[in-house]
Design an enzyme around this catalytic site. Structure first.
Site, PDB file in Angstrom:
ATOM      1  N   ARG A   6       0.847  -1.200   0.000  1.00 13.04           N
ATOM      2  CA  ARG A   6       0.000   0.000   0.000  1.00 13.04           C
ATOM      3  C   ARG A   6       0.873   1.238   0.000  1.00 13.04           C
ATOM      4  NH1 ARG A   6      -4.852  -1.890   3.756  1.00 13.04           N
ATOM      5  NH2 ARG A   6      -6.064  -2.690   2.044  1.00 13.04           N
ATOM      6  N   GLN A  49      -0.720   2.285  -5.992  1.00 13.37           N
ATOM      7  CA  GLN A  49      -2.164   2.487  -5.821  1.00 13.37           C
ATOM      8  C   GLN A  49      -2.963   2.084  -7.058  1.00 13.37           C
ATOM      9  OE1 GLN A  49      -3.075   6.410  -4.380  1.00 13.37           O
ATOM     10  NE2 GLN A  49      -3.056   5.693  -2.262  1.00 13.37           N
ATOM     11  N   SER A  77      -8.384  -3.429  -3.415  1.00 17.35           N
ATOM     12  CA  SER A  77      -9.226  -2.263  -3.136  1.00 17.35           C
ATOM     13  C   SER A  77     -10.320  -2.113  -4.196  1.00 17.35           C
ATOM     14  CB  SER A  77      -8.389  -0.981  -3.097  1.00 17.35           C
ATOM     15  OG  SER A  77      -7.607  -0.972  -1.939  1.00 17.35           O
ATOM     16  N   ASP A  94      -3.799  -1.717  -7.208  1.00 14.80           N
ATOM     17  CA  ASP A  94      -4.400  -2.326  -6.026  1.00 14.80           C
ATOM     18  C   ASP A  94      -5.756  -2.975  -6.333  1.00 14.80           C
ATOM     19  OD1 ASP A  94      -5.343  -2.968  -3.546  1.00 14.80           O
ATOM     20  OD2 ASP A  94      -5.078  -0.982  -2.664  1.00 14.80           O
ATOM     21  N   TYR A 113      -3.181  -2.580   7.689  1.00 15.61           N
ATOM     22  CA  TYR A 113      -4.209  -3.587   7.969  1.00 15.61           C
ATOM     23  C   TYR A 113      -4.423  -3.700   9.465  1.00 15.61           C
ATOM     24  CZ  TYR A 113      -3.877  -5.305   3.176  1.00 15.61           C
ATOM     25  OH  TYR A 113      -3.907  -5.414   1.815  1.00 15.61           O
TER      26      TYR A 113
HETATM   27  N1  LIG Z   1      -2.882   2.306  -1.071  1.00 20.69           N
HETATM   28  C1  LIG Z   1      -3.280   2.580   0.138  1.00 20.69           C
HETATM   29  O1  LIG Z   1      -2.695   3.361   0.821  1.00 20.69           O
HETATM   30  C2  LIG Z   1      -4.488   1.868   0.669  1.00 20.69           C
HETATM   31  C3  LIG Z   1      -5.097   0.910  -0.116  1.00 20.69           C
HETATM   32  C4  LIG Z   1      -6.204   0.240   0.394  1.00 20.69           C
HETATM   33  C5  LIG Z   1      -6.665   0.531   1.652  1.00 20.69           C
HETATM   34  N2  LIG Z   1      -6.073   1.479   2.392  1.00 20.69           N
HETATM   35  C6  LIG Z   1      -6.565   1.781   3.749  1.00 20.69           C
HETATM   36  O2  LIG Z   1      -6.284   0.677   4.592  1.00 20.69           O
HETATM   37  C7  LIG Z   1      -7.279   0.573   5.583  1.00 20.69           C
HETATM   38  C8  LIG Z   1      -7.834  -0.863   5.649  1.00 20.69           C
HETATM   39  O3  LIG Z   1      -8.645  -1.099   4.517  1.00 20.69           O
HETATM   40  P1  LIG Z   1      -8.960  -2.539   3.930  1.00 20.69           P
HETATM   41  O4  LIG Z   1     -10.100  -2.384   3.029  1.00 20.69           O
HETATM   42  O5  LIG Z   1      -7.768  -3.198   3.420  1.00 20.69           O
HETATM   43  O6  LIG Z   1      -9.385  -3.340   5.209  1.00 20.69           O
HETATM   44  P2  LIG Z   1      -9.616  -4.901   5.333  1.00 20.69           P
HETATM   45  O7  LIG Z   1     -10.439  -5.385   4.197  1.00 20.69           O
HETATM   46  O8  LIG Z   1      -8.343  -5.591   5.625  1.00 20.69           O
HETATM   47  O9  LIG Z   1     -10.486  -4.925   6.685  1.00 20.69           O
HETATM   48  C9  LIG Z   1     -11.694  -4.266   6.756  1.00 20.69           C
HETATM   49  C10 LIG Z   1     -11.779  -3.393   7.980  1.00 20.69           C
HETATM   50  O10 LIG Z   1     -12.166  -4.187   9.088  1.00 20.69           O
HETATM   51  C11 LIG Z   1     -11.603  -3.607  10.227  1.00 20.69           C
HETATM   52  N3  LIG Z   1     -11.624  -4.565  11.337  1.00 20.69           N
HETATM   53  C12 LIG Z   1     -10.961  -5.731  11.462  1.00 20.69           C
HETATM   54  N4  LIG Z   1     -11.272  -6.321  12.631  1.00 20.69           N
HETATM   55  C13 LIG Z   1     -12.169  -5.515  13.261  1.00 20.69           C
HETATM   56  C14 LIG Z   1     -12.861  -5.566  14.492  1.00 20.69           C
HETATM   57  N5  LIG Z   1     -12.694  -6.592  15.329  1.00 20.69           N
HETATM   58  N6  LIG Z   1     -13.698  -4.562  14.796  1.00 20.69           N
HETATM   59  C15 LIG Z   1     -13.859  -3.524  13.955  1.00 20.69           C
HETATM   60  N7  LIG Z   1     -13.238  -3.403  12.794  1.00 20.69           N
HETATM   61  C16 LIG Z   1     -12.397  -4.386  12.435  1.00 20.69           C
HETATM   62  C17 LIG Z   1     -10.243  -3.190   9.779  1.00 20.69           C
HETATM   63  O11 LIG Z   1      -9.679  -2.209  10.630  1.00 20.69           O
HETATM   64  C18 LIG Z   1     -10.513  -2.665   8.382  1.00 20.69           C
HETATM   65  O12 LIG Z   1     -10.750  -1.295   8.368  1.00 20.69           O
HETATM   66  C19 LIG Z   1      -8.324   1.615   5.228  1.00 20.69           C
HETATM   67  O13 LIG Z   1      -8.102   2.767   6.003  1.00 20.69           O
HETATM   68  C20 LIG Z   1      -8.061   1.906   3.794  1.00 20.69           C
HETATM   69  O14 LIG Z   1      -8.491   3.205   3.400  1.00 20.69           O
HETATM   70  C21 LIG Z   1      -4.970   2.152   1.932  1.00 20.69           C
END
Ligand SMILES: NC(=O)c1ccc[n+]([C@@H]2O[C@H](COP(=O)([O-])OP(=O)(O)OC[C@H]3O[C@@H](n4cnc5c(N)ncnc54)[C@H](O)[C@@H]3O)[C@@H](O)[C@H]2O)c1
Length: 388
Positions: A128, A133, A139, A136, A235
């Site tokens: 990430r 990006q 996403s 990805d 994550y």
């Molecule tokens: N290129 C980048 O920089 C990039 C790319 C994708 C996502 N992100 C960011 O990464 C973060 C995670 O996104 P994702 O879609 O990969 O997540 P993910 O699919 O891995 O998980 C989904 C969400 O579930 C939450 N979660 C896990 N266990 C939990 C619990 N027990 N209670 C409540 N919430 C819980 C996690 O914190 C996460 O936000 C987000 O902030 C997203 O914006 C950044």
């Protein structure tokens, strides 16, 4: 370099790994594209579209694999645990494979893949970082799942989503609660808001609060703090059962007051925590809907059945799996754009450049020359690291 695009073989899968739109940028960079006949039909991309952009259509899967230097798929063996194995004899040492491989799933599967000699890249492991990006795919697919989850809920709910003031009185808006505000959860918030619902969300990562609020959602704060909630990749980190127990207690009230609950709380490579118990489901109003986006890996709701829609305590629990495949046109378009960005990065001057200092390639490379070589994957499966 020849790029091969076979038809997806996972039962019910409608996506395709490449769409005609991206072919010109690949051919400009020296790629030739071969596509299995009918590969894009289910996604809304007939063969003629590929031909028009200069691709060749080959009649059989075996011919596509045989011709290709690089094979791209959506669900490769690994994430395709039903029919993916049939592709193993078609892969060879001088080939690359790119797609969803479920690298933190079955080790045996990865070893079988490695044994073919193929150089395989898992898109799930894309770092990430800003540079990656555009590549990805995780996403992209999460965006589609978040959107579709809301539509499924709206379709099933016996109420409307928006607030309406009519001659027949005022209709109150639906209350949608999202647990897990990652990419899918955030897209669910936006979609629910566009339909006029009141959206709120909870996530254990404190960073999620601002993102939820920036989309017009209300962030639900719980007086329970996760330990090291986020790893260096952004994550969530797995917590102990005591933490989850506390979460369930605190989430009860919010779940009870919601018409729709969308759960999307996952931890890479781990079984998702159960955050909505049978008791919590029972407390919801009749007709309420839960869409469990974590269904495939076991679910965030105790009553979820993967791949099924069940009604328990008069509440519908939707555990549909592979939701991204139900919006195949745009899922394929987004995936194809992600993969094109990756391929243009992988191949420079007509050759695959496996630069050991390149974070993108090193983090996504899973198998090479007969072995599993990815440090994160080796560590996850408790295997010794390779010598430097
Ligand atoms: N290129 C980048 O920089 C990039 C790319 C994708 C996502 N992100 C960011 O990464 C973060 C995670 O996104 P994702 O879609 O990969 O997540 P993910 O699919 O891995 O998980 C989904 C969400 O579930 C939450 N979660 C896990 N266990 C939990 C619990 N027990 N209670 C409540 N919430 C819980 C996690 O914190 C996460 O936000 C987000 O902030 C997203 O914006 C950044």
């Amino acid at each position: 370099m020849i790029l091969g695009v076979p038809k997806e073989s996972f039962p019910g899968e409608r996506r395709v790994a490449l769409v005609p739109l991206v072919i010109p940028s690949l051919t400009k960079a020296g790629w030739e594209v071969v596509v299995e006949a009918g590969a894009g039909v289910e996604a809304g991309y007939p063969d003629e579209g590929y031909l028009e952009k200069g691709a060749r259509i080959l009649p059989s899967r075996a011919e596509v694999f045989k011709a290709a230097d690089v094979v791209i798929q959506v669900l490769c063996y690994g994430s395709n645990d039903q029919t993916g194995q049939a592709d193993l004899p078609l892969l060879g040492r001088d080939q690359c494979l790119v797609g969803f491989l479920r690298p933190l799933g079955s080790l045996e599967t990865l070893q079988q893949l490695a044994a073919t000699g193929v150089t395989a890249f898992a898109v799930e492991l894309m770092p990430r970082i800003t540079r990656a990006q555009s590549m990805d795919a995780l996403s992209s697919m999460a965006t589609i799942c978040g959107y579709k989850a809301v539509l499924l809920a709206a379709d099933r709910l016996p109420r409307m989503f928006p607030m309406l003031t009519t001659a027949a009185g005022t209709i109150t808006p639906a209350r949608v609660f999202i647990i897990g505000a990652g990419v899918a959860g955030l897209q669910a918030i936006s979609t629910a808001r566009r339909l006029g619902a009141v959206a709120s969300a909870y996530d254990m990562r404190p960073a999620a609060k601002e993102q939820v609020q920036s989309l017009g959602g209300r962030f639900v704060e719980l007086p329970v703090e996760a330990k090291d909630a986020e790893d260096s990749r952004g994550y969530a980190r797995a917590q102990n059962e005591m933490f989850y127990q506390r979460q369930r207690e605190l989430l009860g009230r919010v779940v009870k007051e919601s018409d729709v609950v969308i759960t999307a709380a996952v931890i890479p490579g781990k079984k998702p925590p159960v955050l909505v118990t049978s008791e919590m489901v029972e407390s919801m109003a009749p007709g309420s809907v839960i869409v469990d986006l974590a269904a495939e890996r076991g679910g965030n709701c105790e009553l979820t059945r993967a791949g099924e829609l069940v009604v328990e305590h008069r509440v519908t629990i939707i555990g549909t799996i592979n939701l991204a495949s139900s919006v195949p046109y745009h899922a394929s378009q987004m995936y194809a754009r992600n993969l094109t960005a990756f391929l243009l990065h992988l191949v420079k001057e007509g050759r695959i450049q496996l630069n050991p200092d390149d974070e993108i390639l090193q983090e996504t490379l899973v198998t090479r020359e007969g072995g599993v070589v990815n440090p994160r994957v080796l560590e996850f499966h408790a295997l010794p690291a390779l010598p430097k």
